[in-house]
Enzyme design. Structure first.
Site, PDB file in Angstrom:
ATOM      1  N   GLN A   1       0.845  -1.189   0.000  1.00  0.00           N
ATOM      2  CA  GLN A   1       0.000   0.000   0.000  1.00  0.00           C
ATOM      3  C   GLN A   1       0.887   1.249   0.000  1.00  0.00           C
ATOM      4  OE1 GLN A   1      -3.602  -0.489   2.878  1.00  0.00           O
ATOM      5  NE2 GLN A   1      -1.950  -1.743   3.686  1.00  0.00           N
ATOM      6  N   ASN A   2       2.164   1.040   0.242  1.00  0.00           N
ATOM      7  CA  ASN A   2       3.081   2.169   0.354  1.00  0.00           C
ATOM      8  C   ASN A   2       3.430   2.704  -1.027  1.00  0.00           C
ATOM      9  OD1 ASN A   2       2.965   1.523   3.046  1.00  0.00           O
ATOM     10  ND2 ASN A   2       4.905   0.415   3.050  1.00  0.00           N
ATOM     11  N   VAL A   3       3.670   3.984  -1.077  1.00  0.00           N
ATOM     12  CA  VAL A   3       3.947   4.653  -2.368  1.00  0.00           C
ATOM     13  C   VAL A   3       5.399   5.126  -2.414  1.00  0.00           C
ATOM     14  CG1 VAL A   3       1.538   5.346  -2.618  1.00  0.00           C
ATOM     15  CG2 VAL A   3       3.130   6.880  -1.426  1.00  0.00           C
ATOM     16  N   ASP A   4       6.218   4.639  -1.437  1.00  0.00           N
ATOM     17  CA  ASP A   4       7.540   5.234  -1.199  1.00  0.00           C
ATOM     18  C   ASP A   4       8.696   4.569  -1.941  1.00  0.00           C
ATOM     19  OD1 ASP A   4       7.422   3.716   2.128  1.00  0.00           O
ATOM     20  OD2 ASP A   4       8.044   2.831   0.217  1.00  0.00           O
TER      21      ASP A   4
ATOM     22  N   CYS B   1      -1.701  17.695 -23.092  1.00  0.00           N
ATOM     23  CA  CYS B   1      -3.073  18.247 -23.231  1.00  0.00           C
ATOM     24  C   CYS B   1      -3.262  19.544 -22.456  1.00  0.00           C
ATOM     25  CB  CYS B   1      -4.098  17.206 -22.742  1.00  0.00           C
ATOM     26  SG  CYS B   1      -4.124  17.000 -20.951  1.00  0.00           S
TER      27      CYS B   1
ATOM     28  N   HIS C   1      -1.417   1.247  -4.292  1.00  0.00           N
ATOM     29  CA  HIS C   1      -1.845   2.646  -4.218  1.00  0.00           C
ATOM     30  C   HIS C   1      -0.948   3.562  -5.034  1.00  0.00           C
ATOM     31  CE1 HIS C   1      -3.936   1.618  -0.138  1.00  0.00           C
ATOM     32  NE2 HIS C   1      -4.687   1.333  -1.184  1.00  0.00           N
TER      33      HIS C   1
ATOM     34  N   ASN D   1       2.636  -6.701  13.521  1.00  0.00           N
ATOM     35  CA  ASN D   1       2.319  -5.308  13.823  1.00  0.00           C
ATOM     36  C   ASN D   1       2.501  -5.120  15.331  1.00  0.00           C
ATOM     37  OD1 ASN D   1       0.974  -2.841  14.361  1.00  0.00           O
ATOM     38  ND2 ASN D   1      -0.359  -3.127  12.600  1.00  0.00           N
ATOM     39  N   PRO D   2       3.224  -4.078  15.772  1.00  0.00           N
ATOM     40  CA  PRO D   2       3.399  -3.905  17.230  1.00  0.00           C
ATOM     41  C   PRO D   2       2.075  -3.619  17.931  1.00  0.00           C
ATOM     42  CG  PRO D   2       4.283  -2.018  16.032  1.00  0.00           C
ATOM     43  CD  PRO D   2       3.950  -3.055  15.022  1.00  0.00           C
TER      44      PRO D   2
ATOM     45  N   GLY E   1       2.542  -4.428   8.981  1.00  0.00           N
ATOM     46  CA  GLY E   1       2.647  -2.976   9.109  1.00  0.00           C
ATOM     47  C   GLY E   1       1.485  -2.205   8.545  1.00  0.00           C
TER      48      GLY E   1
HETATM   49  C1  BV8 Z   1     -11.875   2.797  -3.475  1.00  0.00           C
HETATM   50  C2  BV8 Z   1      -1.983   6.723  -1.595  1.00  0.00           C
HETATM   51  C3  BV8 Z   1     -13.743   2.656  -4.904  1.00  0.00           C
HETATM   52  C4  BV8 Z   1      -2.104   8.207  -1.424  1.00  0.00           C
HETATM   53  C5  BV8 Z   1      -3.652   5.764  -0.088  1.00  0.00           C
HETATM   54  C6  BV8 Z   1     -16.092   6.954  -0.171  1.00  0.00           C
HETATM   55  C7  BV8 Z   1     -15.887   6.946  -1.542  1.00  0.00           C
HETATM   56  C8  BV8 Z   1     -15.078   5.990  -2.147  1.00  0.00           C
HETATM   57  C9  BV8 Z   1     -14.423   5.073  -1.374  1.00  0.00           C
HETATM   58  C10 BV8 Z   1     -14.609   5.129  -0.016  1.00  0.00           C
HETATM   59  C11 BV8 Z   1     -15.450   6.023   0.604  1.00  0.00           C
HETATM   60  N1  BV8 Z   1     -15.441   5.783   1.941  1.00  0.00           N
HETATM   61  C12 BV8 Z   1     -14.607   4.769   2.194  1.00  0.00           C
HETATM   62  C13 BV8 Z   1     -14.105   4.353   1.022  1.00  0.00           C
HETATM   63  C14 BV8 Z   1     -13.156   3.349   0.810  1.00  0.00           C
HETATM   64  C15 BV8 Z   1     -11.783   3.991   1.010  1.00  0.00           C
HETATM   65  C16 BV8 Z   1     -11.351   3.616   2.421  1.00  0.00           C
HETATM   66  O1  BV8 Z   1     -10.985   2.486   2.639  1.00  0.00           O
HETATM   67  N2  BV8 Z   1     -11.417   4.557   3.360  1.00  0.00           N
HETATM   68  C17 BV8 Z   1     -11.069   4.213   4.732  1.00  0.00           C
HETATM   69  C18 BV8 Z   1     -10.304   5.346   5.360  1.00  0.00           C
HETATM   70  C19 BV8 Z   1     -12.345   3.868   5.459  1.00  0.00           C
HETATM   71  N3  BV8 Z   1     -10.906   3.431   0.020  1.00  0.00           N
HETATM   72  C20 BV8 Z   1     -10.717   4.062  -1.138  1.00  0.00           C
HETATM   73  O2  BV8 Z   1     -11.146   5.171  -1.405  1.00  0.00           O
HETATM   74  C21 BV8 Z   1      -9.929   3.270  -2.159  1.00  0.00           C
HETATM   75  N4  BV8 Z   1     -10.626   3.266  -3.385  1.00  0.00           N
HETATM   76  O3  BV8 Z   1     -12.498   2.284  -2.584  1.00  0.00           O
HETATM   77  O4  BV8 Z   1     -12.375   2.994  -4.714  1.00  0.00           O
HETATM   78  C22 BV8 Z   1     -13.977   2.917  -6.331  1.00  0.00           C
HETATM   79  C23 BV8 Z   1     -14.205   1.842  -7.195  1.00  0.00           C
HETATM   80  C24 BV8 Z   1     -14.453   2.102  -8.522  1.00  0.00           C
HETATM   81  C25 BV8 Z   1     -14.438   3.417  -9.003  1.00  0.00           C
HETATM   82  C26 BV8 Z   1     -14.169   4.485  -8.135  1.00  0.00           C
HETATM   83  C27 BV8 Z   1     -13.946   4.241  -6.781  1.00  0.00           C
HETATM   84  C28 BV8 Z   1      -8.580   3.911  -2.410  1.00  0.00           C
HETATM   85  C29 BV8 Z   1      -7.787   3.972  -1.140  1.00  0.00           C
HETATM   86  C30 BV8 Z   1      -6.356   4.412  -1.471  1.00  0.00           C
HETATM   87  C31 BV8 Z   1      -6.019   5.669  -0.702  1.00  0.00           C
HETATM   88  N5  BV8 Z   1      -4.595   6.004  -0.937  1.00  0.00           N
HETATM   89  N6  BV8 Z   1      -2.374   6.054  -0.349  1.00  0.00           N
HETATM   90  C32 BV8 Z   1      -0.989   8.772  -0.595  1.00  0.00           C
HETATM   91  O5  BV8 Z   1      -0.199   8.018   0.007  1.00  0.00           O
HETATM   92  O6  BV8 Z   1      -0.887  10.020  -0.572  1.00  0.00           O
HETATM   93  S1  BV8 Z   1      -4.067   4.987   1.339  1.00  0.00           S
HETATM   94  C33 BV8 Z   1      -2.935   5.248   2.561  1.00  0.00           C
HETATM   95  O7  BV8 Z   1      -3.429   4.499   3.678  1.00  0.00           O
HETATM   96  C34 BV8 Z   1      -1.544   4.720   2.347  1.00  0.00           C
HETATM   97  O8  BV8 Z   1      -1.362   4.025   1.137  1.00  0.00           O
HETATM   98  C35 BV8 Z   1      -1.385   3.746   3.487  1.00  0.00           C
HETATM   99  O9  BV8 Z   1      -0.510   2.739   3.232  1.00  0.00           O
HETATM  100  C36 BV8 Z   1      -2.771   3.267   3.562  1.00  0.00           C
HETATM  101  C37 BV8 Z   1      -3.213   2.375   4.646  1.00  0.00           C
HETATM  102  O10 BV8 Z   1      -2.705   2.803   5.821  1.00  0.00           O
HETATM  103  P1  BV8 Z   1      -1.567   1.882   6.494  1.00  0.00           P
HETATM  104  O11 BV8 Z   1      -0.548   1.543   5.460  1.00  0.00           O
HETATM  105  O12 BV8 Z   1      -2.222   0.747   7.182  1.00  0.00           O
HETATM  106  O13 BV8 Z   1      -0.914   2.903   7.450  1.00  0.00           O
HETATM  107  P2  BV8 Z   1      -1.470   3.322   8.870  1.00  0.00           P
HETATM  108  O14 BV8 Z   1      -0.725   4.551   9.238  1.00  0.00           O
HETATM  109  O15 BV8 Z   1      -2.960   3.316   8.860  1.00  0.00           O
HETATM  110  O16 BV8 Z   1      -1.046   2.112   9.822  1.00  0.00           O
HETATM  111  C38 BV8 Z   1       0.321   1.824  10.022  1.00  0.00           C
HETATM  112  C39 BV8 Z   1       0.360   0.546  10.825  1.00  0.00           C
HETATM  113  O17 BV8 Z   1       1.720   0.197  10.996  1.00  0.00           O
HETATM  114  C40 BV8 Z   1      -0.258   0.679  12.211  1.00  0.00           C
HETATM  115  O18 BV8 Z   1      -1.129  -0.405  12.437  1.00  0.00           O
HETATM  116  C41 BV8 Z   1       0.967   0.584  13.148  1.00  0.00           C
HETATM  117  O19 BV8 Z   1       0.646  -0.099  14.345  1.00  0.00           O
HETATM  118  C42 BV8 Z   1       1.912  -0.240  12.322  1.00  0.00           C
HETATM  119  N7  BV8 Z   1       3.315  -0.034  12.615  1.00  0.00           N
HETATM  120  C43 BV8 Z   1       3.921   1.081  13.110  1.00  0.00           C
HETATM  121  N8  BV8 Z   1       5.256   0.841  13.217  1.00  0.00           N
HETATM  122  C44 BV8 Z   1       5.482  -0.426  12.785  1.00  0.00           C
HETATM  123  C45 BV8 Z   1       4.256  -0.980  12.399  1.00  0.00           C
HETATM  124  N9  BV8 Z   1       4.141  -2.238  11.909  1.00  0.00           N
HETATM  125  C46 BV8 Z   1       5.276  -2.972  11.817  1.00  0.00           C
HETATM  126  N10 BV8 Z   1       6.491  -2.503  12.175  1.00  0.00           N
HETATM  127  C47 BV8 Z   1       6.631  -1.241  12.664  1.00  0.00           C
HETATM  128  N11 BV8 Z   1       7.846  -0.786  13.018  1.00  0.00           N
END
Ligand code: BV8
Length: 246
Positions: free
Chosen positions: A105-108, A152, A123, A215-216, A189
């Site tokens: 899911q990471n973009v990095d 364009c 993503h 995941n911690p 993660g």
């Molecule tokens: C979709 C790129 C449908 C951008 C990202 C209304 C309209 C449409 C859709 C929705 C809506 N409402 C809800 C949705 C669905 C929505 C969604 O899921 N929302 C959530 C918030 C409820 N999803 C979407 O919109 C997706 N598209 O549904 O499209 C559709 C279909 C057809 C036609 C049209 C539409 C698209 C979602 C993509 C969003 N883009 N990133 C950017 O980066 O700028 S998402 C973004 O969140 C990042 O990619 C990130 O990776 C991702 C998920 O978060 P995590 O990676 O889990 O990161 P987070 O910080 O949350 O957690 C980190 C974890 O790591 C923690 O648990 C922590 O404990 C742990 N951790 C910390 N340290 C460590 C560790 N683990 C291991 N080791 C460590 N050391």
């Protein structure tokens, strides 16, 4: 636990027997590289913004220059860090199992910099530029406040998937097939809050895979998984690879 190995025997055995391992990573895998996770408060001038509000087409249309400043700041942050031992362990794991599918899911770009190949960027990739009008890949960021598509004339945008946008078809298809086919699914993660990515582990489980979370902070999904290892990926993954390799 096997002597000198802190990884549960059941996981090592499942990995030894696996034909196909599927890995989904989230921002937590990059945390030990110094990249703030998506849900952590951002620092400095971005602290007042919620990433979830900025990573949308609506925010871009409303203020493209602001969104470009945010992504350029993130590009600089990510360019200045290095992959961590967790990234390198995943690249090594691919050499130890018959088939490994890595979905991030990471973009990095840190998995690629650590040597992982065929990474499925669910993503997108923060270093890509695309035409806002038709989504085509462009190499034209002229570093102006809002770069323009030379084809364009519409704005360029970062090549990531925003909230409300569909996952790229090839990424969706390849990830879904891997989740269905794999014998072991490692969710590493990720807070498992963002869909459809968060549904991949359930899909793997429904199709007979052993599902493990690393995941911690165990997520609410962990209760449905076969195993949850509460630890940092930068420590757990090198240990896992070391146990598997010996
Ligand atoms: C979709 C790129 C449908 C951008 C990202 C209304 C309209 C449409 C859709 C929705 C809506 N409402 C809800 C949705 C669905 C929505 C969604 O899921 N929302 C959530 C918030 C409820 N999803 C979407 O919109 C997706 N598209 O549904 O499209 C559709 C279909 C057809 C036609 C049209 C539409 C698209 C979602 C993509 C969003 N883009 N990133 C950017 O980066 O700028 S998402 C973004 O969140 C990042 O990619 C990130 O990776 C991702 C998920 O978060 P995590 O990676 O889990 O990161 P987070 O910080 O949350 O957690 C980190 C974890 O790591 C923690 O648990 C922590 O404990 C742990 N951790 C910390 N340290 C460590 C560790 N683990 C291991 N080791 C460590 N050391």
């Amino acid at each position: 636990m096997t002597e000198n190995c802190d990884i549960p025997d059941a996981l090592i055995a499942a990995l030894r027997d696996a034909r196909h391992v599927c890995i989904l990573t989230g921002a937590g895998v990059s945390a030990e590289s110094g990249v703030p996770t998506f849900r952590e408060a951002q620092d400095g001038l971005w602290a007042e913004y919620n990433p979830q509000d900025l990573a949308t087409p609506e925010a871009f249309v409303a203020d493209p220059a602001l969104i470009w400043r945010w992504y350029r700041w993130r590009r600089e942050t990510v360019s200045a860090v290095e992959p961590n031992p967790g990234h390198f362990a995943i690249a090594l794991l691919a050499e130890l199992v018959p088939q490994l599918t890595l979905i991030t899911q990471n973009v990095d770009n840190l998995h690629q910099r650590a040597g992982s190949r065929n990474v499925i960027e669910y993503h997108g990739n923060i270093f890509e530029d695309r035409c806002f009008a038709d989504g085509s890949l462009r190499h034209a960021d002229d570093q102006t406040a809002v770069p323009i598509c030379t084809d364009c004339g519409s704005n360029l945008r970062p090549g990531v998937v925003w909230f409300g946008e569909a996952i790229p078809e090839h990424a969706m298809d390849k990830s879904g097939s891997a989740a269905v086919d794999c014998d072991v699914f490692l969710s590493i993660g990720t807070s498992s809050l963002v869909y459809p990515a968060a549904g991949l582990a359930d899909l793997a489980k429904q199709n007979g895979a052993a599902v493990v979370e690393i995941n911690p902070n165990p997520t609410t999904h962990a209760a449905n998984f076969d195993l949850a290892i509460a630890g940092n990926s930068g420590l757990v993954l090198p240990e896992l690879v070391d146990c598997l390799a010996h």
